[in-house]
Design an enzyme around this catalytic site. Sequence first.
Site, PDB file in Angstrom:
ATOM      1  N   ASN A 106      92.301  79.328 -80.553  1.00 24.89           N
ATOM      2  CA  ASN A 106      91.423  80.025 -79.621  1.00 24.89           C
ATOM      3  C   ASN A 106      90.027  80.077 -80.210  1.00 24.89           C
ATOM      4  OD1 ASN A 106      90.656  81.653 -77.365  1.00 24.89           O
ATOM      5  ND2 ASN A 106      90.837  83.493 -78.636  1.00 24.89           N
ATOM      6  N   HIS A 108      86.818  82.647 -80.112  1.00 22.77           N
ATOM      7  CA  HIS A 108      86.515  84.020 -79.714  1.00 22.77           C
ATOM      8  C   HIS A 108      85.057  84.314 -80.065  1.00 22.77           C
ATOM      9  CE1 HIS A 108      87.268  88.195 -78.752  1.00 22.77           C
ATOM     10  NE2 HIS A 108      86.653  88.545 -79.870  1.00 22.77           N
ATOM     11  N   SER A 135      84.356  82.649 -83.703  1.00 23.35           N
ATOM     12  CA  SER A 135      85.431  82.300 -84.630  1.00 23.35           C
ATOM     13  C   SER A 135      86.458  81.424 -83.922  1.00 23.35           C
ATOM     14  CB  SER A 135      86.166  83.561 -85.108  1.00 23.35           C
ATOM     15  OG  SER A 135      85.270  84.517 -85.639  1.00 23.35           O
ATOM     16  N   ASP A 144      93.779  88.289 -80.993  1.00 20.31           N
ATOM     17  CA  ASP A 144      92.615  87.882 -81.796  1.00 20.31           C
ATOM     18  C   ASP A 144      92.799  88.174 -83.287  1.00 20.31           C
ATOM     19  OD1 ASP A 144      91.370  87.060 -79.447  1.00 20.31           O
ATOM     20  OD2 ASP A 144      90.375  88.986 -79.143  1.00 20.31           O
TER      21      ASP A 144
END
Length: 214
Positions: A106, A108, A135, A144
Amino acid sequence: MTLRLAVLASGRGSNLQAILDAIAAGKLDAQVVGVFSDKPDAQALQRVPETLRWSRTAKSCGSREGFDATLADAVESSTPDWIVCAGYMRILSPAFIARFPDRILNIHPSLLPKYKGLHTHQRAIDAGDAEHGASVHLVTAELDAGQVLAQARVPVLPGDDAETLAARVLAVEHPLYLHVLRLLAAGRLREQAGQLLLDGHPAYTPLSLESAHS
Ligand code: GAR
Protein backbone atom coordinates in the site's frame (compact mmCIF):
# COMPACT_ATOMS: atom_id res chain seq x y z
CA MET A 1 10.72 -12.10 -14.94
CA THR A 2 7.96 -9.61 -15.61
CA LEU A 3 6.20 -8.72 -12.36
CA ARG A 4 2.45 -9.33 -12.43
CA LEU A 5 0.60 -6.57 -10.58
CA ALA A 6 -3.03 -6.56 -9.48
CA VAL A 7 -3.89 -2.95 -8.65
CA LEU A 8 -6.64 -2.04 -6.17
CA ALA A 9 -7.94 1.51 -6.55
CA SER A 10 -11.01 3.47 -5.48
CA GLY A 11 -10.52 6.85 -7.10
CA ARG A 12 -8.47 8.98 -9.42
CA GLY A 13 -5.72 6.44 -10.14
CA SER A 14 -2.74 8.74 -10.60
CA ASN A 15 -0.46 6.21 -8.89
CA LEU A 16 -1.80 3.53 -11.25
CA GLN A 17 -1.13 5.86 -14.19
CA ALA A 18 2.45 6.39 -13.05
CA ILE A 19 2.89 2.59 -13.02
CA LEU A 20 1.32 2.23 -16.47
CA ASP A 21 3.49 5.04 -17.86
CA ALA A 22 6.67 3.52 -16.43
CA ILE A 23 5.79 0.13 -17.97
CA ALA A 24 5.03 1.75 -21.35
CA ALA A 25 8.32 3.65 -21.23
CA GLY A 26 10.27 0.45 -20.52
CA LYS A 27 11.20 1.73 -17.06
CA LEU A 28 9.45 -0.99 -15.08
CA ASP A 29 9.47 -4.66 -16.00
CA ALA A 30 5.89 -5.33 -14.95
CA GLN A 31 2.42 -5.98 -16.26
CA VAL A 32 -0.84 -4.73 -14.76
CA VAL A 33 -2.96 -7.89 -14.84
CA GLY A 34 -6.08 -6.27 -13.44
CA VAL A 35 -7.49 -3.15 -11.82
CA PHE A 36 -9.97 -3.91 -9.06
CA SER A 37 -12.28 -1.34 -7.55
CA ASP A 38 -15.04 -0.98 -4.98
CA LYS A 39 -16.24 2.05 -6.94
CA PRO A 40 -17.62 1.18 -10.39
CA ASP A 41 -17.22 4.83 -11.50
CA ALA A 42 -13.61 5.14 -10.33
CA GLN A 43 -11.45 7.07 -12.79
CA ALA A 44 -8.72 4.49 -12.16
CA LEU A 45 -10.72 1.84 -14.06
CA GLN A 46 -10.78 3.99 -17.18
CA ARG A 47 -6.99 3.95 -17.33
CA VAL A 48 -6.86 0.29 -18.47
CA PRO A 49 -8.63 -1.68 -21.21
CA GLU A 50 -12.07 -3.01 -20.31
CA THR A 51 -10.80 -6.60 -20.16
CA LEU A 52 -8.64 -5.67 -17.17
CA ARG A 53 -11.36 -3.90 -15.18
CA TRP A 54 -13.20 -5.41 -12.23
CA SER A 55 -15.60 -3.63 -9.93
CA ARG A 56 -18.42 -4.45 -7.54
CA THR A 57 -20.14 -2.56 -4.80
CA ALA A 58 -20.23 -3.99 -1.28
CA LYS A 59 -24.02 -3.75 -1.51
CA SER A 60 -24.17 -6.06 -4.53
CA CYS A 61 -22.11 -8.66 -2.65
CA GLY A 62 -24.40 -8.66 0.38
CA SER A 63 -21.79 -8.00 3.06
CA ARG A 64 -18.27 -6.81 3.72
CA GLU A 65 -17.07 -10.43 3.99
CA GLY A 66 -18.91 -11.32 0.79
CA PHE A 67 -17.32 -8.40 -1.03
CA ASP A 68 -13.81 -9.26 0.08
CA ALA A 69 -14.28 -12.95 -0.79
CA THR A 70 -15.51 -12.04 -4.29
CA LEU A 71 -12.65 -9.57 -4.68
CA ALA A 72 -10.10 -12.12 -3.49
CA ASP A 73 -11.39 -14.70 -6.00
CA ALA A 74 -11.10 -12.18 -8.83
CA VAL A 75 -7.64 -11.03 -7.76
CA GLU A 76 -6.44 -14.62 -7.39
CA SER A 77 -7.66 -15.55 -10.85
CA SER A 78 -5.42 -12.82 -12.29
CA THR A 79 -2.43 -14.70 -10.78
CA PRO A 80 -0.54 -11.64 -9.54
CA ASP A 81 2.91 -11.66 -7.99
CA TRP A 82 1.95 -8.61 -5.95
CA ILE A 83 -1.24 -6.81 -5.06
CA VAL A 84 -0.72 -3.06 -5.19
CA CYS A 85 -3.13 -0.80 -3.33
CA ALA A 86 -3.07 2.59 -5.02
CA GLY A 87 -5.66 4.83 -3.43
CA TYR A 88 -7.80 1.87 -2.37
CA MET A 89 -9.96 3.38 0.35
CA ARG A 90 -11.60 0.29 1.86
CA ILE A 91 -9.99 -1.54 4.74
CA LEU A 92 -9.08 -5.04 3.56
CA SER A 93 -10.47 -7.75 5.84
CA PRO A 94 -8.15 -10.15 7.67
CA ALA A 95 -9.64 -12.96 5.54
CA PHE A 96 -8.56 -11.18 2.34
CA ILE A 97 -5.08 -10.47 3.67
CA ALA A 98 -4.69 -14.08 4.82
CA ARG A 99 -5.18 -15.26 1.23
CA PHE A 100 -2.18 -13.23 0.04
CA PRO A 101 0.28 -13.22 2.93
CA ASP A 102 3.15 -10.72 2.48
CA ARG A 103 2.01 -10.05 -1.07
CA ILE A 104 0.07 -6.81 -0.61
CA LEU A 105 1.58 -3.33 -0.82
CA ASN A 106 0.00 0.00 0.00
CA ILE A 107 1.02 3.61 -0.39
CA HIS A 108 -0.10 5.84 2.44
CA PRO A 109 0.17 9.64 2.48
CA SER A 110 2.11 10.09 5.72
CA LEU A 111 5.43 9.28 7.28
CA LEU A 112 4.23 6.14 9.06
CA PRO A 113 3.85 5.38 11.91
CA LYS A 114 2.51 8.94 12.02
CA TYR A 115 -1.06 9.58 10.88
CA LYS A 116 -2.54 6.20 10.09
CA GLY A 117 -6.01 6.41 8.60
CA LEU A 118 -7.63 9.44 6.98
CA HIS A 119 -7.04 13.21 6.69
CA THR A 120 -3.28 12.82 7.02
CA HIS A 121 -2.37 16.14 5.39
CA GLN A 122 -4.62 18.24 7.62
CA ARG A 123 -3.39 16.37 10.67
CA ALA A 124 0.25 17.11 9.79
CA ILE A 125 -0.57 20.81 9.32
CA ASP A 126 -2.56 20.97 12.57
CA ALA A 127 0.33 19.36 14.45
CA GLY A 128 2.72 22.03 13.12
CA ASP A 129 4.97 19.40 11.49
CA ALA A 130 7.89 20.74 9.48
CA GLU A 131 7.79 17.74 7.15
CA HIS A 132 5.30 15.24 5.83
CA GLY A 133 5.44 12.58 3.16
CA ALA A 134 4.43 9.14 1.97
CA SER A 135 5.20 5.55 2.88
CA VAL A 136 5.06 2.29 0.96
CA HIS A 137 4.32 -0.54 3.35
CA LEU A 138 3.27 -4.16 3.53
CA VAL A 139 -0.41 -4.62 4.29
CA THR A 140 -1.21 -6.59 7.41
CA ALA A 141 -4.43 -7.06 9.36
CA GLU A 142 -3.69 -3.95 11.44
CA LEU A 143 -4.48 -0.71 9.57
CA ASP A 144 -1.40 1.02 8.05
CA ALA A 145 0.85 -0.89 10.44
CA GLY A 146 2.78 -3.36 8.25
CA GLN A 147 6.51 -3.07 7.61
CA VAL A 148 7.44 0.22 5.94
CA LEU A 149 9.60 -0.40 2.86
CA ALA A 150 10.23 3.12 1.64
CA GLN A 151 9.45 6.72 2.50
CA ALA A 152 9.66 10.07 0.77
CA ARG A 153 9.64 13.40 2.62
CA VAL A 154 8.43 16.83 1.64
CA PRO A 155 8.48 20.10 3.59
CA VAL A 156 5.31 21.58 5.03
CA LEU A 157 5.42 25.21 3.86
CA PRO A 158 3.93 28.32 5.45
CA GLY A 159 0.43 28.87 4.10
CA ASP A 160 -0.08 25.21 3.14
CA ASP A 161 -3.57 23.81 3.29
CA ALA A 162 -4.48 20.14 2.99
CA GLU A 163 -4.82 20.48 -0.78
CA THR A 164 -1.45 22.11 -1.51
CA LEU A 165 0.30 19.70 0.83
CA ALA A 166 -1.47 16.68 -0.71
CA ALA A 167 -0.30 17.78 -4.17
CA ARG A 168 3.30 18.07 -2.95
CA VAL A 169 3.09 14.61 -1.38
CA LEU A 170 1.46 13.06 -4.46
CA ALA A 171 4.37 14.26 -6.61
CA VAL A 172 6.74 12.10 -4.55
CA GLU A 173 4.32 9.18 -4.21
CA HIS A 174 4.66 8.23 -7.86
CA PRO A 175 8.47 7.89 -7.96
CA LEU A 176 8.42 6.28 -4.51
CA TYR A 177 6.04 3.48 -5.54
CA LEU A 178 8.00 2.96 -8.75
CA HIS A 179 11.23 2.72 -6.78
CA VAL A 180 9.86 -0.16 -4.70
CA LEU A 181 8.27 -1.90 -7.69
CA ARG A 182 11.52 -1.70 -9.66
CA LEU A 183 13.43 -3.30 -6.78
CA LEU A 184 10.83 -6.09 -6.69
CA ALA A 185 10.95 -6.55 -10.46
CA ALA A 186 14.73 -6.73 -10.34
CA GLY A 187 14.55 -9.38 -7.61
CA ARG A 188 16.55 -7.11 -5.30
CA LEU A 189 13.73 -6.81 -2.80
CA ARG A 190 12.07 -10.03 -1.79
CA GLU A 191 10.16 -11.57 1.04
CA GLN A 192 11.42 -14.63 2.85
CA ALA A 193 9.63 -16.12 5.84
CA GLY A 194 7.91 -12.84 6.69
CA GLN A 195 11.13 -10.82 6.43
CA LEU A 196 11.95 -8.45 3.60
CA LEU A 197 15.41 -8.74 2.19
CA LEU A 198 17.13 -6.06 0.13
CA ASP A 199 20.06 -7.45 -1.80
CA GLY A 200 19.96 -10.46 0.52
CA HIS A 201 20.03 -8.48 3.77
CA PRO A 202 17.13 -7.77 6.12
CA ALA A 203 15.62 -4.39 5.20
CA TYR A 204 15.08 -2.91 8.67
CA THR A 205 15.25 0.76 7.76
CA PRO A 206 12.82 2.18 5.21
CA LEU A 207 14.45 3.07 1.91
CA SER A 208 14.37 6.73 1.04
CA LEU A 209 13.43 8.11 -2.33
CA GLU A 210 16.89 9.65 -2.63
CA SER A 211 18.38 6.14 -2.81
CA ALA A 212 16.26 5.56 -5.92
CA HIS A 213 18.86 7.43 -7.89
CA SER A 214 21.84 5.57 -6.51
C1 GAR B 1 -2.88 8.90 -2.71
O1 GAR B 1 -2.48 10.10 -2.12
C2 GAR B 1 -2.66 7.74 -1.77
O2 GAR B 1 -1.51 7.87 -0.98
C3 GAR B 1 -3.90 7.83 -0.93
O3 GAR B 1 -4.93 8.13 -1.83
C4 GAR B 1 -4.39 8.88 -2.91
C5 GAR B 1 -4.78 8.19 -4.18
O4 GAR B 1 -4.41 8.95 -5.31
N1 GAR B 1 -4.13 6.59 -0.24
C6 GAR B 1 -4.67 6.52 0.97
O5 GAR B 1 -5.03 7.49 1.61
C7 GAR B 1 -4.81 5.11 1.52
N2 GAR B 1 -5.11 5.14 2.90
P1 GAR B 1 -4.50 8.31 -6.76
O6 GAR B 1 -5.88 7.65 -6.87
O7 GAR B 1 -4.40 9.47 -7.68
O8 GAR B 1 -3.38 7.33 -6.93
